[in-house]
Structures are given as C-alpha cells and as structure tokens.
Design a protein around this motif. Structure first.
Motif, mmCIF file in Angstrom:
data_model
loop_
_atom_site.group_PDB
_atom_site.id
_atom_site.type_symbol
_atom_site.label_atom_id
_atom_site.label_comp_id
_atom_site.label_asym_id
_atom_site.label_seq_id
_atom_site.Cartn_x
_atom_site.Cartn_y
_atom_site.Cartn_z
ATOM 1 N N SER A 164 -50.832 -42.174 97.027
ATOM 2 C CA SER A 164 -51.664 -43.226 96.428
ATOM 3 C C SER A 164 -53.072 -43.164 97.005
ATOM 4 C CB SER A 164 -51.051 -44.602 96.721
ATOM 5 O OG SER A 164 -51.978 -45.643 96.472
ATOM 6 N N VAL A 165 -54.054 -43.128 96.107
ATOM 7 C CA VAL A 165 -55.448 -43.109 96.534
ATOM 8 C C VAL A 165 -56.187 -44.240 95.826
ATOM 9 C CG1 VAL A 165 -55.404 -40.625 96.926
ATOM 10 C CG2 VAL A 165 -56.172 -41.491 94.722
ATOM 11 N N SER A 166 -57.387 -44.508 96.271
ATOM 12 C CA SER A 166 -58.188 -45.566 95.667
ATOM 13 C C SER A 166 -59.348 -44.966 94.891
ATOM 14 C CB SER A 166 -58.727 -46.503 96.752
ATOM 15 O OG SER A 166 -59.643 -47.423 96.197
ATOM 16 N N ALA A 167 -59.620 -45.570 93.747
ATOM 17 C CA ALA A 167 -60.791 -45.176 92.977
ATOM 18 C C ALA A 167 -62.004 -45.864 93.606
ATOM 19 C CB ALA A 167 -60.622 -45.604 91.527
ATOM 20 N N LEU A 168 -62.670 -45.156 94.495
ATOM 21 C CA LEU A 168 -63.752 -45.767 95.270
ATOM 22 C C LEU A 168 -65.068 -45.869 94.501
ATOM 23 C CD1 LEU A 168 -63.252 -44.230 98.819
ATOM 24 C CD2 LEU A 168 -62.936 -46.600 98.152
ATOM 25 N N THR A 169 -65.305 -44.910 93.634
ATOM 26 C CA THR A 169 -66.586 -44.886 92.928
ATOM 27 C C THR A 169 -66.349 -44.895 91.423
ATOM 28 O OG1 THR A 169 -66.750 -42.472 92.721
ATOM 29 C CG2 THR A 169 -67.469 -43.451 94.802
ATOM 30 N N THR A 170 -67.413 -44.830 90.671
ATOM 31 C CA THR A 170 -67.300 -44.769 89.212
ATOM 32 C C THR A 170 -67.307 -43.322 88.713
ATOM 33 O OG1 THR A 170 -69.706 -45.000 89.053
ATOM 34 C CG2 THR A 170 -68.382 -47.009 88.873
ATOM 35 N N ASP A 171 -67.317 -42.379 89.630
ATOM 36 C CA ASP A 171 -67.317 -40.957 89.265
ATOM 37 C C ASP A 171 -65.903 -40.404 89.423
ATOM 38 O OD1 ASP A 171 -67.691 -38.311 88.807
ATOM 39 O OD2 ASP A 171 -69.262 -38.017 90.299
#
Length: 294
Positions: A164-171
């Motif tokens: 599981s990872v986090s979508a940190l940016t909008t890219d």
C-alpha cells in the motif's frame, strides 16, 4: 471491525438485517478489509482497540462464513500510519525492525490460522512510499528489502501479498519510482494499492495510475487501497448522488480489460460519518448499491 459491539444494522428501508456481512455481500461487496496494529492502545474502558488482532480475528471469521474474501493490512506500528509517518511499535528500533517485523508477521499468520481466520491477502503496511519500518535513509532501500522478505513469507503461507502506497502528488507518474524500487528489491506482490484523497485525486488521475502500473509492473494489479467519498456535494449540501457517482467513477477508472480492479472503502461501517455507508441509526445509505450495479 469491532464485531463485539453487536451493532444493529438495517437495510435501505430501515428493516434490521440479521447478518451485516451477508447483507453487504448481497449489495456487491466481495471483500472485507481490517487493519491491525502491533500494540494498539486500549480504550478508556480497557477494551481492545478496533486495531487489535483479536477484533480482526472475529471480523475475518464472520466475513469468511458469509462467503467474502478478506484482507488484513498490517500497520507495523501501534497506530494508523500515513505517508511520511511510519512510527515503529513500542520496543522496536531501526536496527531490530526487520527481524521483529518478520517474527511479528509469522506470529500473526499463525494466530490467524489457529482462529480459522486466514485472509485472502495481507497488505504490507499502509501508505508506505519510501520509509517502511521508518527506514528512510538511502531512499528507503533497507525498508524495501525487508518488505521483500516479508512478502515471500506471506506467499509461502498461501496468502496473496499486497503493498500500500499513498498518492502524494497530482502526478501519477510518481508511482514509477516506487514500482522500480519494489522490482529492484524483488518484492513479491499481487496487488499494489494506492490510497486516494478525493480532494486531490480524481478518476482521471486513477486512470493514469492504472495505465502506469500496467506498463511498468506487468502482471500486477492496481487497486485503490483506501478512499472515502463524502455524501455532500461541492456546495456542502447533503447528496447521496455525489457519493455514489464518485465511487462509480473510481471503480470505472480502476477496471481493466479483464474486468479486474476495484477499491477498498475506508471506514465504510463508521455509523453516522459523513462519508460512510450507514447513518447514525445503522441504516444503509442507498449509495452502497453502486457496487452491485457496477
């Protein structure tokens, strides 16, 4: 997750349902997910936290009885973890973290087997991007290596590993870096889950994310591992339609040509919350039916 609460659950018409797991399955849900902390803090009455393994066992067992698949997210912390916040459990330090994490995972699986609560898959960590077990030096390489060893252990036990990872940016292309690290460290996983925040990440972002995973991590499945969609619209007015459409758009964005994909909805049973599936009386919101429709 706290099955012992004996909460009364109701369908859309306010009629009590005898088994909440069978009910949500009838509405198109196919998987129940629980989170487990290493040493979760007890509540004021001294009861086990909802993050405890004991509560997870009960929930997993009942979900399996109802014919549902199950997922356990191991936090490797004493509380919820987030991107940038991967605090080690009490008594663990960086030098011993890998060894303790391996022992802990092995013991958890042993306990789940003894309780007849073996999950379909185990997710290694929550929102781990570069700092699994708080190992952030050297781009977190040691953390990825530890994750690799844990993933192989999970696979050997006949359980599907996930990360599981986090979508940190909008890219969305940022996930390429993580996919590369997972590959270089030989992490064994079936699913790469990405935690999504609706205020920042729309369905177009998710589509790009899915295409990136398909291109850079052949054979792996991208899912949304955590998301909450509010009942309210952009003007703050209560609107189940808003929540329903958001969920459908996310589902559509994750599905590939083989009809594989989907999402894990976080705190779906948090009664009365503005973004859950049940109101303050335990009555199901009609938005829950979007899974059956989809």
């Amino acid at each position: 997750q706290k099955n012992a609460w004996k909460k009364v659950w109701k369908n859309y018409k306010g009629i009590e349902v005898s088994n909440v797991f069978e009910y949500v399955r009838s509405q198109g849900i196919n998987t129940i997910s629980v989170k487990v902390a290493v040493n979760p803090t007890k509540d004021k009455e001294g009861n086990e936290s909802y993050l405890s393994l004991e509560n997870a066992k009960k929930t997993l067992k009942e979900a399996k009885k109802a014919g549902l698949k199950t997922n356990v997210t191991l936090l490797y912390s004493d509380d919820i973890t987030y991107a940038g916040v991967q605090k080690l459990p009490d008594g663990w330090d960086t030098d011993s973290a890998e060894k303790k994490a391996l022992e802990y995972t092995k013991n958890v699986i042993k306990e789940l087997k003894a309780a007849d609560a073996v999950p379909t898959m185990i997710t290694i960590g929550n929102e781990v991007n570069y700092n699994f077990l708080n190992m952030s030096s050297g781009d977190g390489w040691e953390g990825f290596v530890a994750m690799s060893k844990i993933s192989k252990m999970i696979r050997e036990e006949g359980i599907k590993p996930a990360v599981s990872v986090s979508a940190l940016t909008t890219d969305a292309s940022d996930i390429q870096w993580i996919i590369g690290k997972l590959g270089n460290a030989d992490v064994d996983y079936d699913y790469i889950g990405v935690n999504i925040y609706p205020d920042t990440h729309n369905d177009n972002y998710v589509k790009t994310l899915k295409n990136t995973v398909e291109e850079k991590a052949a054979g792996k499945q991208m899912i949304i591992s955590s998301v909450k969609c509010p009942w309210k619209d952009s003007e703050g007015k209560a609107s189940i339609t808003t929540q329903t459409k958001s969920i459908y758009d996310y589902l559509q964005a994750t599905i590939n040509e083989k009809n594989a994909g989907g999402l894990i909805y976080d705190d779906a049973d948090f009664v009365g919350a503005w973004d859950s599936f049940f109101d303050e009386n335990g009555q199901a919101m009609s938005s829950l039916a979007i899974f059956a429709y989809a």
